[in-house]
Design a protein around this motif. Structure first.
Motif, PDB file in Angstrom:
ATOM      1  N   GLN A   4       0.561  -1.518  -0.558  1.00 42.31           N
ATOM      2  CA  GLN A   4       0.133   0.254  -0.046  1.00 42.31           C
ATOM      3  C   GLN A   4       0.893   1.017  -0.057  1.00 42.31           C
ATOM      4  O   GLN A   4       1.955   1.107   0.790  1.00 42.31           O
ATOM      5  CB  GLN A   4      -1.231   0.005   1.464  1.00 42.31           C
ATOM      6  N   VAL A   5       0.465   1.788  -0.833  1.00 43.76           N
ATOM      7  CA  VAL A   5       1.239   3.812  -0.914  1.00 43.76           C
ATOM      8  C   VAL A   5       0.286   4.943  -0.543  1.00 43.76           C
ATOM      9  O   VAL A   5      -0.671   4.849  -1.534  1.00 43.76           O
ATOM     10  CB  VAL A   5       2.141   3.331  -2.610  1.00 43.76           C
ATOM     11  N   PRO A   6       0.826   5.271  -0.038  1.00 39.40           N
ATOM     12  CA  PRO A   6       0.069   6.339   0.668  1.00 39.40           C
ATOM     13  C   PRO A   6      -0.181   7.583  -1.134  1.00 39.40           C
ATOM     14  O   PRO A   6       0.680   7.455  -1.325  1.00 39.40           O
ATOM     15  CB  PRO A   6       0.415   7.575   0.705  1.00 39.40           C
ATOM     16  N   LEU A   7      -1.724   8.162  -1.226  1.00 37.07           N
ATOM     17  CA  LEU A   7      -1.877   8.632  -2.755  1.00 37.07           C
ATOM     18  C   LEU A   7      -1.823   9.930  -2.263  1.00 37.07           C
ATOM     19  O   LEU A   7      -1.181  10.867  -2.919  1.00 37.07           O
ATOM     20  CB  LEU A   7      -2.730   8.248  -3.597  1.00 37.07           C
ATOM     21  N   THR A  16      -6.452   9.206   4.615  1.00 32.86           N
ATOM     22  CA  THR A  16      -5.671   8.960   3.554  1.00 32.86           C
ATOM     23  C   THR A  16      -5.948   8.473   2.108  1.00 32.86           C
ATOM     24  O   THR A  16      -6.324   6.769   2.711  1.00 32.86           O
ATOM     25  CB  THR A  16      -4.586   9.053   3.503  1.00 32.86           C
ATOM     26  N   ASN A  17      -5.840   8.862   1.127  1.00 37.08           N
ATOM     27  CA  ASN A  17      -6.554   7.640  -0.210  1.00 37.08           C
ATOM     28  C   ASN A  17      -5.222   7.087  -0.313  1.00 37.08           C
ATOM     29  O   ASN A  17      -4.085   7.630  -0.365  1.00 37.08           O
ATOM     30  CB  ASN A  17      -6.808   8.505  -1.667  1.00 37.08           C
ATOM     31  N   TYR A  18      -5.238   5.472  -0.801  1.00 34.38           N
ATOM     32  CA  TYR A  18      -3.709   4.550  -1.249  1.00 34.38           C
ATOM     33  C   TYR A  18      -3.892   4.690  -2.781  1.00 34.38           C
ATOM     34  O   TYR A  18      -5.088   4.241  -3.089  1.00 34.38           O
ATOM     35  CB  TYR A  18      -3.533   3.945   0.381  1.00 34.38           C
ATOM     36  N   TYR A  19      -2.537   4.112  -3.299  1.00 29.81           N
ATOM     37  CA  TYR A  19      -2.461   2.877  -4.276  1.00 29.81           C
ATOM     38  C   TYR A  19      -1.685   1.712  -3.839  1.00 29.81           C
ATOM     39  O   TYR A  19      -1.818   1.531  -2.813  1.00 29.81           O
ATOM     40  CB  TYR A  19      -2.093   3.699  -5.770  1.00 29.81           C
TER      41      TYR A  19
END
Length: 117
Positions: A4-7, A16-19
């Motif tokens: 998971q990477v913060p977007l 926070t939205n993640y991708y």
């Protein structure tokens, strides 16, 4: 390999939205949506999908607009059903909508994405 990477920062304070980066293959993805812009109302969505090609997949939740001008005020009072689209490189792959009938109420059911375009 899942990561998971913060977007970006969400419209809702504190979120926070993640991708997600994953290797190609069949995976289950679980997502929380906040359709009312309210941290107290969460819709949880899970999908199992064959992520076969490299590219950008996106899950997008929205309220499906209903064109109902018939019926009583009470029949038209419920909110439009919540739907989730799975896209690959901006092309619709799969669509899921909550069902209003009594047997599957509150459950996301897959519809034929191509028929609903």
């Amino acid at each position: 390999y899942k990561r998971q990477v913060p977007l970006s920062v969400s419209n809702i304070e504190g979120l926070t939205n993640y991708y997600l980066r994953i290797k190609p293959g069949k995976h289950e993805v679980q997502v929380n949506f906040y359709p009312e812009n309210n941290i107290g109302y969460i819709e949880r969505f899970a999908v199992i999908h064959e992520f076969g090609q490299s590219g950008s997949y996106e899950l997008r939740a929205y309220r499906k607009k209903l064109n109902t001008t018939r019926g009583s005020l009470l029949e038209n009072a419920p909110p439009s059903p919540l739907c989730v689209d799975l896209t690959f490189n901006s092309r619709l792959q799969r669509r899921f909508c909550k069902q209003a009938d009594s047997t599957r109420q509150g459950e996301f059911v897959e519809s034929n994405a191509l028929e609903t375009l």
